[in-house]
Design an enzyme around this catalytic site. Sequence first.
Site, PDB file in Angstrom:
ATOM      1  N   HIS A 124     -15.246  -5.579 -15.179  1.00 42.36           N
ATOM      2  CA  HIS A 124     -16.287  -5.817 -14.000  1.00 42.36           C
ATOM      3  C   HIS A 124     -17.098  -7.115 -14.441  1.00 42.36           C
ATOM      4  O   HIS A 124     -17.674  -7.066 -15.358  1.00 42.36           O
ATOM      5  CB  HIS A 124     -16.836  -4.458 -13.681  1.00 42.36           C
ATOM      6  CG  HIS A 124     -17.768  -4.695 -12.338  1.00 42.36           C
ATOM      7  ND1 HIS A 124     -16.945  -4.404 -11.360  1.00 42.36           N
ATOM      8  CD2 HIS A 124     -18.857  -4.755 -12.334  1.00 42.36           C
ATOM      9  CE1 HIS A 124     -17.817  -4.433 -10.154  1.00 42.36           C
ATOM     10  NE2 HIS A 124     -19.256  -4.770 -10.836  1.00 42.36           N
ATOM     11  N   ARG A 184       0.674  -0.953   0.018  1.00 39.91           N
ATOM     12  CA  ARG A 184       0.035   0.165   0.036  1.00 39.91           C
ATOM     13  C   ARG A 184       0.800   1.218   0.081  1.00 39.91           C
ATOM     14  O   ARG A 184       0.573   2.192  -0.714  1.00 39.91           O
ATOM     15  CB  ARG A 184      -0.999  -0.158   1.470  1.00 39.91           C
ATOM     16  CG  ARG A 184      -2.002   0.691   1.286  1.00 39.91           C
ATOM     17  CD  ARG A 184      -3.040   0.169   2.349  1.00 39.91           C
ATOM     18  NE  ARG A 184      -4.063  -0.801   1.956  1.00 39.91           N
ATOM     19  CZ  ARG A 184      -5.029  -0.437   1.147  1.00 39.91           C
ATOM     20  NH1 ARG A 184      -5.442   0.938   0.769  1.00 39.91           N
ATOM     21  NH2 ARG A 184      -6.075  -1.504   0.766  1.00 39.91           N
TER      22      ARG A 184
HETATM   23  C1  GAR Z   1     -12.841 -11.514 -12.392  1.00 41.82           C
HETATM   24  O1  GAR Z   1     -14.234 -12.080 -12.337  1.00 41.82           O
HETATM   25  C2  GAR Z   1     -13.269 -10.038 -12.704  1.00 41.82           C
HETATM   26  O2  GAR Z   1     -14.066  -9.659 -13.625  1.00 41.82           O
HETATM   27  C3  GAR Z   1     -13.479  -9.549 -11.260  1.00 41.82           C
HETATM   28  O3  GAR Z   1     -12.459 -10.296 -10.477  1.00 41.82           O
HETATM   29  C4  GAR Z   1     -12.349 -11.413 -11.009  1.00 41.82           C
HETATM   30  C5  GAR Z   1     -10.887 -11.839 -10.998  1.00 41.82           C
HETATM   31  O4  GAR Z   1     -10.918 -13.147 -11.385  1.00 41.82           O
HETATM   32  N1  GAR Z   1     -13.168  -8.276 -11.196  1.00 41.82           N
HETATM   33  C6  GAR Z   1     -13.922  -7.392  -9.939  1.00 41.82           C
HETATM   34  O5  GAR Z   1     -14.737  -7.814  -9.274  1.00 41.82           O
HETATM   35  C7  GAR Z   1     -13.581  -5.938 -10.192  1.00 41.82           C
HETATM   36  N2  GAR Z   1     -14.586  -5.247  -9.230  1.00 41.82           N
HETATM   37  P1  GAR Z   1      -9.420 -13.897 -11.747  1.00 41.82           P
HETATM   38  O6  GAR Z   1      -8.204 -13.577 -10.658  1.00 41.82           O
HETATM   39  O7  GAR Z   1      -9.499 -15.406 -11.990  1.00 41.82           O
HETATM   40  O8  GAR Z   1      -9.146 -13.200 -13.017  1.00 41.82           O
END
Ligand code: GAR
EC number: 2.1.2.2
Length: 190
Positions: A104, A58
């Site tokens: 998203h 951070r």
């Molecule tokens: C994905 O579903 C993405 O759309 C979401 O996190 C997940 C990551 O999965 N993003 C959000 O929720 C952003 N607000 P991954 O690590 O397997 O790619």
Amino acid sequence: MKKIIILASGSGSNAENIITHFKHNPNITIAAVLTNKKTAGVLERCQRLKVPTLVFDREAFYHSTLVLDVIASQEPALIVLAGFLWKIPQSFIDRFPNQIINIHPALLPKYGGKGMYGHHVHKAVKDHAETETGITIHYVNEHYDEGAIIKQENVAVLPSDSVDDIAKKVHQLEQAHFPKVIHNLLVSHG
Ligand code: GAR
């Protein structure tokens, strides 16, 4: 060579999909994957796929220029948030206008904002008895999940779908569309 920098906080299935998609592309490369979480699954994937990684905290992200400097030194064409859960500082947005995109897992403006990520999103969709959900790929601005929308894809939600079923459907959309959208952006930006 056009460079992509990926920021990810989680398992990294989207990061892996993007890396694999561009593996044999002579004009586009994934320069590095940056993460705020040293236990993130994305690190293991990158090790296997031989993509350089950087873990930051951070302090480095919000109170120094370290991360911004590392990214800028690569002169990326695009910065891709693939499940990255920290808010992007204004200094990044000023430095890379219209070059930072996010995915998203819902149809924004629905089910966006702080705390709305992963399973929380799919549970909210289920709780509200939505008949459809989907993905939104958008530019990142200073407000969570509010930048200009580049692409949305929908999928039907059935009353019988569990939260996990919804997650799977959305995951399939992510896998099918995110790399293509990135590709199109890089090609159309010339
Ligand atoms: C994905 O579903 C993405 O759309 C979401 O996190 C997940 C990551 O999965 N993003 C959000 O929720 C952003 N607000 P991954 O690590 O397997 O790619």
